[in-house]
Every structure is written in structure tokens, then in C-alpha cells.
Write an enzyme that holds these catalytic residues in place. Structure first.
Site, mmCIF file in Angstrom:
data_model
loop_
_atom_site.group_PDB
_atom_site.id
_atom_site.type_symbol
_atom_site.label_atom_id
_atom_site.label_comp_id
_atom_site.label_asym_id
_atom_site.label_seq_id
_atom_site.Cartn_x
_atom_site.Cartn_y
_atom_site.Cartn_z
ATOM 1 C CG HIS A 51 -76.382 35.759 96.536
ATOM 2 N ND1 HIS A 51 -77.468 35.742 95.733
ATOM 3 C CD2 HIS A 51 -77.213 36.212 97.631
ATOM 4 C CE1 HIS A 51 -78.671 35.971 95.973
ATOM 5 N NE2 HIS A 51 -78.447 36.325 97.272
ATOM 6 C CG HIS A 137 -82.543 36.030 92.511
ATOM 7 N ND1 HIS A 137 -81.995 37.520 92.419
ATOM 8 C CD2 HIS A 137 -81.566 35.432 92.338
ATOM 9 C CE1 HIS A 137 -80.862 37.553 92.595
ATOM 10 N NE2 HIS A 137 -80.256 36.370 92.600
ATOM 11 C CD GLU A 139 -81.975 41.786 89.417
ATOM 12 O OE1 GLU A 139 -82.351 42.167 88.357
ATOM 13 O OE2 GLU A 139 -80.812 41.137 89.556
ATOM 14 C CB THR A 178 -79.766 42.703 86.264
ATOM 15 O OG1 THR A 178 -79.280 42.113 87.592
ATOM 16 C CG2 THR A 178 -80.681 44.028 86.366
ATOM 17 C CB CYS A 208 -76.203 43.895 84.196
ATOM 18 S SG CYS A 208 -75.188 42.914 84.870
ATOM 19 C CB SER A 236 -74.170 33.448 92.744
ATOM 20 O OG SER A 236 -73.837 34.368 91.655
ATOM 21 C CB SER A 237 -79.191 34.563 89.581
ATOM 22 O OG SER A 237 -79.674 34.505 88.169
ATOM 23 C CG ASN A 238 -73.416 36.410 88.409
ATOM 24 O OD1 ASN A 238 -72.262 36.122 88.084
ATOM 25 N ND2 ASN A 238 -73.901 36.865 89.502
ATOM 26 C CB SER A 281 -71.153 38.035 93.906
ATOM 27 O OG SER A 281 -71.669 36.778 93.320
#
Length: 332
Positions: A51, A137, A139, A178, A208, A236-238, A281
Site C-alpha cells: 500500500h 482490509h 489481509e 499482522t 509482526c 496502509s493499516s500499519n 510500505s
């Protein structure tokens, strides 16, 4: 402040480390680049490989073609390689590719694949499965798609955990996306474990290492700075979690931006310190671009704040390892 004859205000930039690309993202991008090198263009990629628009646009320029579904690939191109993104895909996708006689490469992050395997193990052991994650999402869609429809219940919040009613009398187990907030997930897990003391937890943490490390670095820096920038994409989730972590850690201005041209300078008026990080990312070149933009307006002093070392790397698909081996032999 942009006038060359005007004295610039000092600005301390606290650069979080680790930041940016994780091993799974690095591997996924490498898979696309090596596939282009080996097979030529076009190489098709189902969904954004990671992403980040800058990364995706760079791969498009090299000959990658991004599609959301396999049926978008022209009938005459089904012999071209198709790559599945780092987020993972439902089992139906490779099955569909096989039925169309497509050659595919799976760039799913190995840590996402680990969660897929956990889900399958719980299913085989006749457990009712809960997935902690965000609806919609990629994932989460991929993980839930490893098992028959209706098998996995999605839990997004502590309220969901409190309201959850088991569908069966089978033992419960949970897995997680994650890229979640470590603290949010801990709260949800605490509710589930309080309600269902026998619930089976992951053998090893599902969130993660890269997500955890980047959040820890932000927790360390955010309380000490006037503002915080997270470089990353809105989908982007993270990266979104990093911005939330900065806010909760006490930073009054925490913003997520994709690149320097997106900076709203009103957000940074009067600051003397800035925290800077990047989602897993986001490439380092975008971080450097933002530092340069601030250097145009401020007298910057950059200090790296490191809270963890990362040495993890993942193997490439067998079909692409020979390219690396041959290039290393040529260099040697």
C-alpha cells in the site's frame, strides 16, 4: 521563513528507527522487479503489491500492470506471470488462477502466511475461530478466505469482543491481523480472555515484528516532540496505526502524509522539534524528501532514535532465486 536572507528557526528532527520497509514488503517488491527482469513486461499484479502509491507507480513504469481481479487480465495474456500481493489472498484466488492455467507467483508476506496456517490448524482441530482485524482490509479478506464462508468471526473492537456470542460449543481460538495496534489488540484480547478463559492464543504473537518495532519507536519519540509525521498511504493499516500511537503517546500534532508535497505547513508553525517515521510500505526516499522540505524552511538537526535492530529477511520464490544467484556470481 523561505526567504534566503531570513534566519531559519532551529528544528530538531528525531528520526525513528526502525522505520519504513519491512522484510515482507522488501521481498514483495523484489518479486515484482525480478519477475519483470526474468519474464519481461507485462507482469500482472493482483491488488497493490504494497500500500504505497510511489512504489506502485515506480513498478508500473517498469512494466507491472495492476489489477484487482484476475478476470481483468486480457484473454491473450493469461500466459503472463501474475503476482499476488504481500497482504495475501483467499484460497479461491490461486484456485481461479489454476483453472485459467495462469502462472502465478505468491508475494504474500511469510508472517501473513503463518496466520493462514494457524487458521487452518484451528479449523482441523475443530475450534471456533475469531480473527481480530479490520473489516475490508486485504489481509483480513485473505485470512478469512482460507476457510469456508462463515467459519471465522471478525472482531474489530473491545465492544465486539464483549458482544461476541459463540456460534457453537466448540473450543474457541483467536488469530490476528499482522498490522494492528499492539495496545488496541491487547485490550481486545484481555476482554476475550476474561470472557473465555480457555480461548486458545497464537503459539507466537501474530502482530509482526516490524509493526511492533515501529510502534515502539514512535512511543519513545512522540511524547518528546511538538509534532509527528508518519510517511505512508491512507490505506496502509500499519501507517494509520503509527499515527494513532503517536497521538496516544501525547503528541499534539500527528499526521499521516504520503510525500513532501502533501505537507500542510500550518500544522508545523512554531515547532522546534519533529518526530519522523515511515510505515512498513513507505520507501526511505520519501523520508529523505520530507527532511529536505523541512531543511528549506528550518535549520534542521537530524538525530536517529533507534529502539530495535532488524535483521530478518525472507526467501524468494524458487522460480526467482536463480536470478539472484546468477547476478551474485557475475558480481563475484
Amino acid at each position: 521563513m523561505t526567504e534566503s536572507n531570513q534566519e531559519k528557526t532551529p528544528l530538531a528532527i528525531h528520526l525513528c528507527a526502525p522505520r519504513g520497509f519491512c522484510a515482507g514488503v522488501d521481498r514483495a517488491i523484489q518479486i515484482v522487479e525480478l519477475a519483470l527482469e526474468k519474464y519481461g513486461s507485462p507482469v500482472y499484479v493482483r491488488h497493490e503489491i504494497v500500500h504505497n502509491k510511489f512504489v506502485v507507480d515506480g513498478l508500473k513504469a517498469k512494466g507491472a500492470v495492476f489489477v484487482e481481479e484476475l478476470e481483468e487480465i486480457p484473454a491473450g495474456h493469461t500466459d503472463r506471470p501474475v503476482i499476488f500481493s504481500a497482504h495475501g489472498v483467499p484460497k479461491s484466488v490461486p484456485e481461479d488462477a489454476q483453472s485459467r492455467k495462469m502462472f502465478y507467483l505468491d508475494a504474500t508476506c511469510p508472517l501473513v502466511s503463518k496466520v493462514h496456517k494457524e487458521a487452518e490448524i484451528h479449523f482441523r482441530r475443530d475450534r471456533e475461530i475469531l480473527l481480530i482485524g479490520h473489516a475490508g482490509h486485504p489481509e483480513v479478506i485473505g485470512t478469512m478466505g482460507q476457510l469456508p464462508d462463515g467459519t471465522v468471526s471478525l472482531i474489530e473492537t473491545e465492544d465486539d469482543a464483549r458482544a461476541f456470542t459463540p456460534k457453537t460449543d466448540r473450543p474457541l481460538a483467536y488469530i490476528t491481523q499482522t498490522t494492528l495496534s499492539v495496545d488496541d489488540t491487547a485490550g481486545i484480547v484481555a476482554v476475550l480472555q476474561d470472557r473465555f478463559p480457555q480461548i486458545v492464543a497464537p503459539h507466537k504473537e501474530d502482530i509482526c515484528y516490524a509493526t511492533t518495532n515501529r510502534q515502539e519507536a514512535v512511543k519513545h519519540v512522540a511524547p518528546k516532540v511538538d509534532a509527528m509525521i508518519v510517511v505512508g498511504a491512507p490505506n496502509s493499516s500499519n501507517s494509520q496505526r503509527l499515527r494513532e500511537v503517536a497521538e496516544r503517546a501525547g503528541c499534539r500534532t500527528a499526521v499521516l502524509i504520503q510525500r513532501a508535497s502533501d505537507i500542510d505547513w500550518h500544522d508545523f508553525e512554531g515547532i522546534t522539534s519533529l518526530g519522523l517515521t515511515a510505515g512498513a510500505s513507505a520507501p526511505e526516499t520519501l523520508v529523505e524528501e520530507i527532511i529536505a522540505a523541512f531543511a528549506d524552511r528550518f535549520d534542521v538537526n537530524v538525530e536517529t532514535v533507534r529502539t530495535a535492530e532488524e535483521t530478518i529477511s525472507f526467501n524468494l520464490p524458487r522460480e526467482l532465486r536463480e536470478i539472484i544467484a546468477s547476478s551474485q556470481a557475475a558480481a563475484g
